[in-house]
Design a protein around this motif. Structure first.
Motif, PDB file in Angstrom:
ATOM      1  N   TRP A  77       0.819  -1.214   0.000  1.00 52.82           N
ATOM      2  CA  TRP A  77       0.000   0.000   0.000  1.00 52.82           C
ATOM      3  C   TRP A  77       0.852   1.263   0.000  1.00 52.82           C
ATOM      4  N   SER A 131      -2.480   3.039  -2.078  1.00 48.61           N
ATOM      5  CA  SER A 131      -3.411   3.381  -0.998  1.00 48.61           C
ATOM      6  C   SER A 131      -4.432   4.418  -1.469  1.00 48.61           C
ATOM      7  N   THR A 151      -5.648  -7.034   4.911  1.00 50.44           N
ATOM      8  CA  THR A 151      -6.387  -5.789   4.757  1.00 50.44           C
ATOM      9  C   THR A 151      -7.885  -6.077   4.751  1.00 50.44           C
TER      10      THR A 151
END
Length: 227
Positions: A77, A131, A151
């Protein structure tokens, strides 16, 4: 209980864990100069296990100590994703777009809470910070990384934390910060509801856990709930 911390099996002198409501947790550790860590890392803090990756820009040696920051997940990310075009005559789903993004940057995503379509049979993903793309796809839905590096999307679950699991040392009414002593670092999490010795229950939305010389302290930032 006796507390100790390690990173990839090497003994840690001090550790500081920061867990936000959304996004990436990170843990800063201090260890002996002779120990070098890089790449994937498993940090243990008492009975808590954290899986992440060493951030080189926030790691290094100073005098006789070495410091390292471990960031949640695989580090994907924090990178840029490549451009990608997706097509589905029935409409590109949010689940397929998000899981494809995660796979492309080397992250593991739990898609069980994702549903719906992006509104078109085509989806063109631009090359950008991963991200940022994830946040654009999810909109107002928060995303976060659990301690095992997976995640997840959606609100964090609420957990009723027993009063005997922590000791309230102080509470800043204005800032809504509870200072806690813990024996077990797994006892309080983001999403915990704290009630002991508080006028109103506190829902933890941000957590810091510090370990030094076998002492464990936590700062829990939250919002007050109706009693």
């Amino acid at each position: 209980m006796a507390l100790f911390a390690t990173i990839n099996g090497a003994r840690v002198l001090t550790a500081s864990l920061h867990v936000p409501y959304a996004g990436l947790w990170f843990v800063d550790v201090e260890l002996d100069q002779a120990v070098t860590v890089a790449g994937s890392a498993v940090v243990t803090l008492g009975g808590l296990e954290l899986r992440g990756v060493v951030a080189p820009a926030r790691s290094g040696a100073f005098q006789d100590r070495r410091r390292a920051r471990v960031v949640a997940g695989a580090g994907g990310w924090l990178t840029r994703c490549t451009a990608r075009q997706m097509h589905n005559t029935q409409g590109v789903t949010l689940r397929s777009a998000v899981t494809s993004l995660a796979a492309d940057v080397g992250e593991t995503f739990d898609p069980t809470t994702l549903s719906g379509k992006l509104g078109s049979s085509y989806f063109i993903r631009q090359a950008a910070p991963a991200s940022r793309v994830l946040e654009q796809l999810l909109g107002a839905t928060p995303w976060w990384v659990d301690y095992q590096g997976v995640t997840r999307a959606g609100a964090r679950p609420r957990v009723e934390t027993p009063e005997q699991a922590y000791q309230l040392l102080d509470f800043n009414e204005r800032e809504k910060v509870a200072e806690l002593a813990l024996d077990d670092p797994t006892a309080v999490v983001v999403g915990s509801v704290l009630r002991g010795r508080l006028e109103r229950p506190l829902l933890v939305r941000e957590l810091r856990i510090e370990m030094s010389k076998a002492a464990l302290r936590a700062s829990a930032v939250g919002e007050e709930l109706a009693a």
